[in-house]
Design a protein around this motif. Structure first.
Motif, PDB file in Angstrom:
ATOM      1  N   ALA A  62       0.830  -1.210   0.000  1.00 57.03           N
ATOM      2  CA  ALA A  62       0.000   0.000   0.000  1.00 57.03           C
ATOM      3  C   ALA A  62       0.862   1.257   0.000  1.00 57.03           C
ATOM      4  N   ASP A  63       2.074   1.158   0.528  1.00 60.98           N
ATOM      5  CA  ASP A  63       2.965   2.309   0.639  1.00 60.98           C
ATOM      6  C   ASP A  63       3.997   2.370  -0.481  1.00 60.98           C
ATOM      7  N   LYS A  64       3.907   1.439  -1.436  1.00 61.41           N
ATOM      8  CA  LYS A  64       4.888   1.382  -2.511  1.00 61.41           C
ATOM      9  C   LYS A  64       4.293   1.928  -3.808  1.00 61.41           C
ATOM     10  N   GLU A  65       5.030   2.828  -4.459  1.00 58.86           N
ATOM     11  CA  GLU A  65       4.577   3.379  -5.727  1.00 58.86           C
ATOM     12  C   GLU A  65       4.790   2.364  -6.841  1.00 58.86           C
ATOM     13  N   ASP A  66       3.801   2.237  -7.708  1.00 56.26           N
ATOM     14  CA  ASP A  66       3.887   1.375  -8.893  1.00 56.26           C
ATOM     15  C   ASP A  66       4.019  -0.103  -8.561  1.00 56.26           C
ATOM     16  N   THR A  67       3.552  -0.511  -7.401  1.00 55.76           N
ATOM     17  CA  THR A  67       3.501  -1.937  -7.071  1.00 55.76           C
ATOM     18  C   THR A  67       2.117  -2.274  -6.540  1.00 55.76           C
ATOM     19  N   ILE A  68       1.747  -3.531  -6.710  1.00 55.42           N
ATOM     20  CA  ILE A  68       0.413  -4.004  -6.323  1.00 55.42           C
ATOM     21  C   ILE A  68       0.572  -5.296  -5.545  1.00 55.42           C
ATOM     22  N   GLY A  69      -0.154  -5.419  -4.462  1.00 53.48           N
ATOM     23  CA  GLY A  69      -0.137  -6.637  -3.674  1.00 53.48           C
ATOM     24  C   GLY A  69      -1.525  -7.258  -3.616  1.00 53.48           C
ATOM     25  N   VAL A 149       0.542 -12.468  -4.453  1.00 50.62           N
ATOM     26  CA  VAL A 149       0.732 -11.994  -5.824  1.00 50.62           C
ATOM     27  C   VAL A 149       1.254 -10.564  -5.779  1.00 50.62           C
ATOM     28  N   ARG A 150       2.250 -10.299  -6.611  1.00 51.04           N
ATOM     29  CA  ARG A 150       2.804  -8.948  -6.691  1.00 51.04           C
ATOM     30  C   ARG A 150       2.819  -8.482  -8.141  1.00 51.04           C
ATOM     31  N   GLY A 151       2.408  -7.240  -8.356  1.00 51.61           N
ATOM     32  CA  GLY A 151       2.492  -6.627  -9.668  1.00 51.61           C
ATOM     33  C   GLY A 151       3.454  -5.456  -9.625  1.00 51.61           C
ATOM     34  N   ASP A 152       4.236  -5.295 -10.672  1.00 50.93           N
ATOM     35  CA  ASP A 152       5.175  -4.177 -10.786  1.00 50.93           C
ATOM     36  C   ASP A 152       4.935  -3.439 -12.091  1.00 50.93           C
ATOM     37  N   VAL A 153       4.646  -2.148 -11.985  1.00 50.87           N
ATOM     38  CA  VAL A 153       4.454  -1.319 -13.172  1.00 50.87           C
ATOM     39  C   VAL A 153       5.820  -0.835 -13.639  1.00 50.87           C
ATOM     40  N   SER A 159      -1.269   3.207 -15.583  1.00 53.36           N
ATOM     41  CA  SER A 159      -1.525   3.632 -14.208  1.00 53.36           C
ATOM     42  C   SER A 159      -1.589   2.417 -13.291  1.00 53.36           C
ATOM     43  N   THR A 160      -1.413   2.661 -12.003  1.00 56.91           N
ATOM     44  CA  THR A 160      -1.498   1.574 -11.028  1.00 56.91           C
ATOM     45  C   THR A 160      -2.892   0.971 -11.023  1.00 56.91           C
ATOM     46  N   GLU A 161      -3.914   1.805 -11.216  1.00 55.59           N
ATOM     47  CA  GLU A 161      -5.293   1.312 -11.270  1.00 55.59           C
ATOM     48  C   GLU A 161      -5.484   0.373 -12.466  1.00 55.59           C
ATOM     49  N   GLU A 162      -4.958   0.765 -13.613  1.00 57.99           N
ATOM     50  CA  GLU A 162      -5.055  -0.089 -14.798  1.00 57.99           C
ATOM     51  C   GLU A 162      -4.297  -1.391 -14.580  1.00 57.99           C
ATOM     52  N   ALA A 163      -3.110  -1.285 -14.014  1.00 60.12           N
ATOM     53  CA  ALA A 163      -2.290  -2.465 -13.763  1.00 60.12           C
ATOM     54  C   ALA A 163      -2.988  -3.433 -12.812  1.00 60.12           C
ATOM     55  N   ASN A 164      -3.644  -2.889 -11.800  1.00 66.75           N
ATOM     56  CA  ASN A 164      -4.362  -3.725 -10.841  1.00 66.75           C
ATOM     57  C   ASN A 164      -5.472  -4.521 -11.524  1.00 66.75           C
ATOM     58  N   LYS A 165      -6.194  -3.872 -12.433  1.00 68.49           N
ATOM     59  CA  LYS A 165      -7.259  -4.560 -13.163  1.00 68.49           C
ATOM     60  C   LYS A 165      -6.687  -5.646 -14.070  1.00 68.49           C
TER      61      LYS A 165
END
Length: 209
Positions: A62-69, A149-153, A159-165
């Motif tokens: 939640a505190d990391k830019e351009d990453t998704i957990g 699961v981890r996502g990295d933009v 955008s992070t929102e697009e990447a999350n989807k």
């Protein structure tokens, strides 16, 4: 092709051209963390419950830019990895106000999904740079029944929102039995892959998120 936040319409991929595309594993570079221990140190989770580990994982990202957990069942993480090992490719559209464009996802053992522009891949797979990556960790399946699961933009044009989807849709495509039929068809019987129906289904999912 250069992608940016202003990128808008690209036509739906030509079915004939898509079938003719030779999807073969390439040596795309991967700059994201390669092991779970690089992200979540073992001593941080010793003695903790699955819920506590999930909270750590989500709080960290939640505190990391351009990453998704994302957290999931351990069995789901294992299923995604098992299925992807024999079905490495699938396209993932990104929808915007005036249209959409497609990424192609390539699975690399033991747990990594690299996504680049479909058009770039069709032009030259070896020069197609990943814009987004997804890592699926099943390390805690036995101990906690948990998958992480981890996502990295990689490219700021997404955008992070697009990447999350994209990541959620990609993950579900391998977990859900009905959706996996499209993945299976894309890899094993591309002539039967209905790209228009697939894009339509992905659009509905995108809007619902």
């Amino acid at each position: 092709m250069i992608i940016s936040s202003s990128t808008r319409i690209f036509a739906s991929p030509n079915r004939r051209l898509l079938c003719q595309t030779k999807f073969a594993l390439s040596t795309l570079s991967f700059a994201s963390p390669k092991t779970l221990d690089e992200i979540l140190k073992t001593d941080m989770i010793t003695g903790k419950t699955a819920d506590e580990v999930s909270s750590l994982w989500m709080g960290y990202h939640a505190d990391k830019e351009d990453t998704i957990g994302i957290c999931c069942k351990g069995s789901e993480a294992k299923l995604v990895i098992e299925r992807a090992a024999g079905h490495e490719f699938i396209i993932q559209p990104i929808f915007r106000e005036d249209g959409f464009f497609n990424l192609v996802s390539q699975f690399q053992n033991p747990r990594y999904f690299l996504l680049c522009l479909l058009e770039d891949y069709q032009q030259n797979p070896s020069n197609a740079n990943p814009l987004l990556t997804m890592s699926v960790f099943d390390d805690l399946h036995d101990s906690h029944g948990l998958g992480l699961v981890r996502g990295d933009v990689i490219n700021k044009g997404i955008s992070t929102e697009e990447a999350n989807k994209v990541i959620q849709n990609l993950f579900e495509g391998y977990v859900n039995d009905d959706e996996f039929e499209s993945v299976r068809s894309f890899n094993k019987q591309p002539e039967k892959f209905d790209v228009d129906d697939y894009i339509s289904c992905q659009s509905q999912k995108w809007k619902a998120r």
